[in-house]
Design a protein around this motif. Structure first.
Motif, mmCIF file in Angstrom:
data_model
loop_
_atom_site.group_PDB
_atom_site.id
_atom_site.type_symbol
_atom_site.label_atom_id
_atom_site.label_comp_id
_atom_site.label_asym_id
_atom_site.label_seq_id
_atom_site.Cartn_x
_atom_site.Cartn_y
_atom_site.Cartn_z
ATOM 1 N N ILE A 208 0.838 -1.207 0.000
ATOM 2 C CA ILE A 208 0.000 0.000 0.000
ATOM 3 C C ILE A 208 0.868 1.250 0.000
ATOM 4 C CG2 ILE A 208 -1.677 1.319 1.353
ATOM 5 C CD1 ILE A 208 -2.826 -1.455 2.226
ATOM 6 N N THR A 209 1.909 1.272 0.836
ATOM 7 C CA THR A 209 2.812 2.424 0.898
ATOM 8 C C THR A 209 3.524 2.629 -0.432
ATOM 9 O OG1 THR A 209 3.130 2.070 3.264
ATOM 10 C CG2 THR A 209 4.745 3.446 2.142
ATOM 11 N N ALA A 210 4.003 1.558 -1.044
ATOM 12 C CA ALA A 210 4.680 1.673 -2.339
ATOM 13 C C ALA A 210 3.742 2.233 -3.406
ATOM 14 C CB ALA A 210 5.236 0.319 -2.771
ATOM 15 N N ASP A 211 2.488 1.790 -3.389
ATOM 16 C CA ASP A 211 1.509 2.322 -4.349
ATOM 17 C C ASP A 211 1.251 3.808 -4.116
ATOM 18 O OD1 ASP A 211 1.297 -0.159 -5.528
ATOM 19 O OD2 ASP A 211 -0.614 -0.682 -4.567
ATOM 20 N N LEU A 212 1.130 4.204 -2.853
ATOM 21 C CA LEU A 212 0.917 5.625 -2.539
ATOM 22 C C LEU A 212 2.118 6.469 -2.965
ATOM 23 C CD1 LEU A 212 -0.731 5.386 0.992
ATOM 24 C CD2 LEU A 212 -1.787 6.286 -1.088
ATOM 25 N N LEU A 213 3.325 5.980 -2.686
ATOM 26 C CA LEU A 213 4.530 6.710 -3.078
ATOM 27 C C LEU A 213 4.609 6.851 -4.591
ATOM 28 C CD1 LEU A 213 7.164 5.205 -0.624
ATOM 29 C CD2 LEU A 213 6.170 7.506 -0.555
ATOM 30 N N SER A 214 4.309 5.785 -5.307
ATOM 31 C CA SER A 214 4.344 5.822 -6.767
ATOM 32 C C SER A 214 3.344 6.843 -7.310
ATOM 33 C CB SER A 214 4.055 4.431 -7.315
ATOM 34 O OG SER A 214 4.022 4.458 -8.713
ATOM 35 N N THR A 215 2.149 6.849 -6.736
ATOM 36 C CA THR A 215 1.126 7.803 -7.165
ATOM 37 C C THR A 215 1.572 9.240 -6.916
ATOM 38 O OG1 THR A 215 -0.605 6.185 -6.725
ATOM 39 C CG2 THR A 215 -1.287 8.497 -6.847
ATOM 40 N N VAL B 182 7.022 9.474 -6.117
ATOM 41 C CA VAL B 182 8.220 9.133 -5.350
ATOM 42 C C VAL B 182 8.675 7.737 -5.756
ATOM 43 C CG1 VAL B 182 9.141 8.743 -3.034
ATOM 44 C CG2 VAL B 182 7.483 10.583 -3.413
ATOM 45 N N THR B 183 9.976 7.602 -6.037
ATOM 46 C CA THR B 183 10.557 6.320 -6.420
ATOM 47 C C THR B 183 11.579 5.907 -5.378
ATOM 48 O OG1 THR B 183 10.299 6.895 -8.755
ATOM 49 C CG2 THR B 183 11.808 5.091 -8.240
ATOM 50 N N VAL B 184 11.435 4.698 -4.839
ATOM 51 C CA VAL B 184 12.429 4.161 -3.905
ATOM 52 C C VAL B 184 13.605 3.679 -4.738
ATOM 53 C CG1 VAL B 184 12.900 2.398 -2.158
ATOM 54 C CG2 VAL B 184 10.664 3.513 -2.227
ATOM 55 N N THR B 185 14.796 4.232 -4.481
ATOM 56 C CA THR B 185 15.967 3.908 -5.291
ATOM 57 C C THR B 185 16.959 2.988 -4.585
ATOM 58 O OG1 THR B 185 17.070 5.930 -4.551
ATOM 59 C CG2 THR B 185 15.806 6.043 -6.618
ATOM 60 N N GLY B 186 16.751 2.739 -3.299
ATOM 61 C CA GLY B 186 17.659 1.830 -2.604
ATOM 62 C C GLY B 186 17.403 1.800 -1.117
ATOM 63 N N PHE C 222 15.326 7.699 -1.828
ATOM 64 C CA PHE C 222 14.235 7.907 -2.782
ATOM 65 C C PHE C 222 14.458 9.173 -3.589
ATOM 66 C CE2 PHE C 222 13.153 9.983 1.168
ATOM 67 C CZ PHE C 222 12.679 11.227 0.771
ATOM 68 N N THR C 223 13.750 9.252 -4.707
ATOM 69 C CA THR C 223 13.717 10.479 -5.501
ATOM 70 C C THR C 223 12.263 10.893 -5.640
ATOM 71 O OG1 THR C 223 13.605 9.232 -7.568
ATOM 72 C CG2 THR C 223 15.794 9.917 -6.832
ATOM 73 N N GLY D 281 10.121 16.182 -9.773
ATOM 74 C CA GLY D 281 10.280 17.625 -9.675
ATOM 75 C C GLY D 281 11.445 18.069 -8.811
ATOM 76 N N THR D 282 12.168 17.143 -8.203
ATOM 77 C CA THR D 282 13.351 17.518 -7.424
ATOM 78 C C THR D 282 14.577 16.856 -8.026
ATOM 79 O OG1 THR D 282 13.108 15.674 -5.879
ATOM 80 C CG2 THR D 282 12.055 17.750 -5.260
ATOM 81 N N ALA D 283 15.695 17.532 -7.940
ATOM 82 C CA ALA D 283 16.919 17.012 -8.538
ATOM 83 C C ALA D 283 17.709 16.129 -7.579
ATOM 84 C CB ALA D 283 17.795 18.176 -9.010
ATOM 85 N N GLU D 284 17.581 16.379 -6.281
ATOM 86 C CA GLU D 284 18.394 15.653 -5.307
ATOM 87 C C GLU D 284 17.614 14.505 -4.681
ATOM 88 O OE1 GLU D 284 20.394 18.045 -2.443
ATOM 89 O OE2 GLU D 284 20.553 19.726 -3.835
ATOM 90 N N PRO D 285 18.298 13.362 -4.499
ATOM 91 C CA PRO D 285 17.636 12.250 -3.814
ATOM 92 C C PRO D 285 17.489 12.548 -2.324
ATOM 93 C CG PRO D 285 19.906 11.668 -4.330
ATOM 94 C CD PRO D 285 19.653 13.014 -4.939
ATOM 95 N N GLY D 286 16.501 11.924 -1.721
ATOM 96 C CA GLY D 286 16.284 12.066 -0.287
ATOM 97 C C GLY D 286 16.551 10.754 0.419
ATOM 98 N N GLN D 287 16.682 10.840 1.735
ATOM 99 C CA GLN D 287 16.880 9.651 2.549
ATOM 100 C C GLN D 287 15.999 9.755 3.778
ATOM 101 O OE1 GLN D 287 20.952 9.182 3.599
ATOM 102 N NE2 GLN D 287 21.588 8.646 1.534
#
Length: 190
Positions: free
Chosen positions: A68-75, A78-82, A111-112, A115-121
């Protein structure tokens, strides 16, 4: 950092004796370093490992919190990158734990956002980070010194390698399960 994959998940103890349903209190997660031929077992207790339970045809349960969280993030774009594991208590690699002692682990989801250039953690509990990696197919990266210290040479049967010497939990019956295993003392009647 060493890139590892979630090679195996195993609920422990699995099916209950006598065919009365299914229950587990711990989840074995084996992280494999294929290039180094090593495996790192991680034992998660309680609900922390439940989102790693795989259903029929090795798919996660569609109503799990991680899905559910992954689906919400995708919508939300937000992409989980590692997933990075920086710290891991050796107690988490030896078998399921009992009691209230909390073994320490430090994990971050990278994650990224659209609309933002920098990844977040974001720091999260280890089991939830691994569940997000499993659901989103994001790579798992383990600190090199952890792999060097805690990983062992991988065998063909990863589940058997890490569960063969782990005792099954004792099954509690009757009133002892209600009073936490304490002995009941009968008072004489007057």
């Amino acid at each position: 950092m060493t890139t590892a994959r979630i090679a195996h998940t195993e609920p422990w103890p699995g099916k209950r004796m006598g065919g009365r349903g299914f229950g587990f209190f711990s989840m074995l997660v084996v992280l494999a370093d294929d290039s180094g031929g090593r495996a790192l077992p991680v034992w998660l207790n309680g609900p922390e490992g439940h989102d790693l339970f795989r259903g029929p045809e090795d798919h996660p349960h569609p109503e799990s919190a991680a899905v559910i969280t992954a689906d919400l993030l995708s919508t939300a774009g937000v992409t989980v990158t590692g997933v990075d594991i920086d710290e891991l208590d050796p107690a988490l690699t030896t078998g399921p734990r009992r009691g209230r002692e909390i073994a320490q682990a430090t994990a971050r989801i990278e994650f990224t956002s659209a609309g933002t250039a920098e990844p977040g953690q974001m720091p999260v509990r280890l089991g939830y980070a691994l569940a997000m990696a499993a659901v989103t197919s994001a790579p798992v990266r383990v600190a090199g010194q952890l792999m060097d210290q805690l990983a062992v040479p991988a065998e063909g049967d990863l589940a058997g390698q890490f569960t063969r010497d782990v005792p099954l939990p004792r099954r509690r019956r009757g009133l002892s399960r209600l009073v936490g295993g304490r002995k009941l003392v009968c008072q004489p009647t007057r």
